[in-house]
Design a protein around this motif. Structure first.
Motif, PDB file in Angstrom:
ATOM      1  N   LEU A  84      -4.166   7.771  -1.785  1.00  0.00           N
ATOM      2  CA  LEU A  84      -3.870   6.427  -2.242  1.00  0.00           C
ATOM      3  C   LEU A  84      -4.343   6.290  -3.349  1.00  0.00           C
ATOM      4  O   LEU A  84      -5.505   6.456  -3.639  1.00  0.00           O
ATOM      5  CB  LEU A  84      -4.734   5.611  -1.053  1.00  0.00           C
ATOM      6  CG  LEU A  84      -4.306   3.963  -0.800  1.00  0.00           C
ATOM      7  CD1 LEU A  84      -3.075   3.764  -0.697  1.00  0.00           C
ATOM      8  CD2 LEU A  84      -5.305   3.509   0.475  1.00  0.00           C
ATOM      9  N   ASP A  85      -3.644   5.527  -4.375  1.00  0.00           N
ATOM     10  CA  ASP A  85      -3.979   5.407  -5.589  1.00  0.00           C
ATOM     11  C   ASP A  85      -4.761   6.696  -6.164  1.00  0.00           C
ATOM     12  O   ASP A  85      -5.663   6.625  -6.875  1.00  0.00           O
ATOM     13  CB  ASP A  85      -5.124   4.316  -5.835  1.00  0.00           C
ATOM     14  CG  ASP A  85      -4.645   3.046  -5.097  1.00  0.00           C
ATOM     15  OD1 ASP A  85      -3.561   2.638  -5.310  1.00  0.00           O
ATOM     16  OD2 ASP A  85      -5.696   2.347  -4.761  1.00  0.00           O
ATOM     17  N   GLY A  86      -4.053   7.911  -6.014  1.00  0.00           N
ATOM     18  CA  GLY A  86      -4.329   9.162  -6.380  1.00  0.00           C
ATOM     19  C   GLY A  86      -5.706   9.532  -5.895  1.00  0.00           C
ATOM     20  O   GLY A  86      -6.186  10.662  -6.419  1.00  0.00           O
TER      21      GLY A  86
ATOM     22  N   MET B 169       0.868  -1.229   0.108  1.00  0.00           N
ATOM     23  CA  MET B 169      -0.040   0.024   0.028  1.00  0.00           C
ATOM     24  C   MET B 169       1.022   1.380  -0.215  1.00  0.00           C
ATOM     25  O   MET B 169       1.541   1.488   0.836  1.00  0.00           O
ATOM     26  CB  MET B 169      -0.790  -0.087   1.255  1.00  0.00           C
ATOM     27  CG  MET B 169      -1.754   1.021   1.250  1.00  0.00           C
ATOM     28  SD  MET B 169      -3.417   0.709   2.510  1.00  0.00           S
ATOM     29  CE  MET B 169      -2.578   0.745   4.149  1.00  0.00           C
ATOM     30  N   ILE B 170       1.010   2.091  -1.186  1.00  0.00           N
ATOM     31  CA  ILE B 170       1.668   3.103  -1.156  1.00  0.00           C
ATOM     32  C   ILE B 170       0.829   4.530  -1.056  1.00  0.00           C
ATOM     33  O   ILE B 170      -0.187   4.869  -1.544  1.00  0.00           O
ATOM     34  CB  ILE B 170       2.166   3.245  -2.460  1.00  0.00           C
ATOM     35  CG1 ILE B 170       3.433   2.106  -2.585  1.00  0.00           C
ATOM     36  CG2 ILE B 170       3.213   4.673  -2.718  1.00  0.00           C
ATOM     37  CD1 ILE B 170       3.916   2.076  -4.110  1.00  0.00           C
ATOM     38  N   TYR B 171       1.023   5.061   0.157  1.00  0.00           N
ATOM     39  CA  TYR B 171       0.020   6.299   0.256  1.00  0.00           C
ATOM     40  C   TYR B 171       1.034   7.321   0.748  1.00  0.00           C
ATOM     41  O   TYR B 171       2.379   7.244   1.220  1.00  0.00           O
ATOM     42  CB  TYR B 171      -0.865   6.008   1.488  1.00  0.00           C
ATOM     43  CG  TYR B 171      -0.198   5.343   2.685  1.00  0.00           C
ATOM     44  CD1 TYR B 171       0.415   6.255   3.778  1.00  0.00           C
ATOM     45  CD2 TYR B 171      -0.098   4.086   3.027  1.00  0.00           C
ATOM     46  CE1 TYR B 171       0.883   5.609   4.890  1.00  0.00           C
ATOM     47  CE2 TYR B 171       0.467   3.413   4.075  1.00  0.00           C
ATOM     48  CZ  TYR B 171       0.972   4.284   4.942  1.00  0.00           C
ATOM     49  OH  TYR B 171       1.672   3.680   6.185  1.00  0.00           O
ATOM     50  N   THR B 172       0.452   8.577   0.715  1.00  0.00           N
ATOM     51  CA  THR B 172       1.135   9.842   1.235  1.00  0.00           C
ATOM     52  C   THR B 172       0.131  10.589   2.121  1.00  0.00           C
ATOM     53  O   THR B 172      -1.247  10.373   2.098  1.00  0.00           O
ATOM     54  CB  THR B 172       1.419  10.810   0.176  1.00  0.00           C
ATOM     55  OG1 THR B 172       0.477  10.982  -0.701  1.00  0.00           O
ATOM     56  CG2 THR B 172       2.724  10.170  -0.578  1.00  0.00           C
ATOM     57  N   PHE B 173       0.616  11.430   2.884  1.00  0.00           N
ATOM     58  CA  PHE B 173      -0.183  12.482   3.525  1.00  0.00           C
ATOM     59  C   PHE B 173       0.127  13.806   3.087  1.00  0.00           C
ATOM     60  O   PHE B 173       1.221  14.498   2.846  1.00  0.00           O
ATOM     61  CB  PHE B 173      -0.107  12.107   5.159  1.00  0.00           C
ATOM     62  CG  PHE B 173      -0.414  10.937   5.901  1.00  0.00           C
ATOM     63  CD1 PHE B 173      -1.770  10.840   6.251  1.00  0.00           C
ATOM     64  CD2 PHE B 173       0.301   9.844   5.742  1.00  0.00           C
ATOM     65  CE1 PHE B 173      -2.440   9.753   6.586  1.00  0.00           C
ATOM     66  CE2 PHE B 173      -0.127   8.538   6.145  1.00  0.00           C
ATOM     67  CZ  PHE B 173      -1.633   8.741   6.492  1.00  0.00           C
TER      68      PHE B 173
END
Ligand SMILES: CC(C)(COP(=O)(O)OP(=O)(O)OC[C@H]1O[C@@H](n2cnc3c(N)ncnc32)[C@H](O)[C@@H]1OP(=O)(O)O)[C@@H](O)C(=O)NCCC(=O)NCCS
Length: 159
Positions: free
Chosen positions: A61-63, A1-5
């Protein structure tokens, strides 16, 4: 899971309001007083999100905006995960960001209000190391001022 804040911006507003409104209905419609449910319209949440955009952070997440939180001083004021991302570890990642904000702000003891009967959220908070403290009366924000109801107060020591 690639995510950013990210700190919330205007372009996130529609997603924040949708996630907030759907989450509010899922978690609270069956347990909240009808009078309060009637006041939690999309428009009222849009006004609140817009007014407090500086307090909101979004998880991308996923844009897409997958979740968001709102922090007011030492209070975790809002904590919502999109329906599509619940039960998948997203909430845990979101909580890590919450705690890093408290930590940066030098908050030692954080608290949150959970609606009485919101068992799923309470189970998650316990899993995340928050402790149930007591039932307390809380004035919750509504457009006409505030609405007072009993809530479950949880606290966590921030390291
Ligand atoms: C509360 C919320 C952020 C938790 O995120 P999540 O991804 O659903 O959390 P998890 O699935 O990791 O954990 C929830 C726990 O409750 C359990 N659970 C699921 N449905 C439940 C229910 N109806 N009653 C009790 N427990 C329930 C899950 O099984 C899980 O425990 P487990 O990991 O031991 O199986 C998310 O559900 C959400 O956004 N809900 C709507 C908005 C909301 O209630 N926000 C909090 C306001 S205080």
């Amino acid at each position: 899971m690639i995510y950013t804040f990210e700190n919330a911006r205007e372009e996130h507003l529609n997603d924040i309001v949708r996630i907030w409104h759907e989450g509010w209905i899922d978690a609270h419609a069956a347990i909240a007083p009808a009078e309060l449910t009637n006041m939690r319209t999309i428009e009222s949440l849009e006004t609140r999100a817009n007014d407090r955009l500086d307090l909101i952070r979004v998880m991308m997440l996923d844009g897409q905006v997958a979740a968001f939180h709102m922090i007011k001083n030492d209070e975790l004021d809002q904590f919502f995960v999109d329906r599509a991302y619940r039960g998948k570890g997203t909430a845990r990642a979101l909580m890590a960001d919450v705690e890093s904000v408290f930590s940066e702000n030098n908050i030692k003891t954080a608290w949150l209000a959970c609606a009485i009967g919101n068992e799923r959220a309470a189970a998650f908070y316990r899993k995340a190391g928050w402790h149930f403290m007591r039932v307390m009366l809380l004035p919750v924000h509504v457009e006409s001022g505030s609405f007072i109801l009993d809530i479950w107060r949880f606290e966590k020591q921030i390291v």
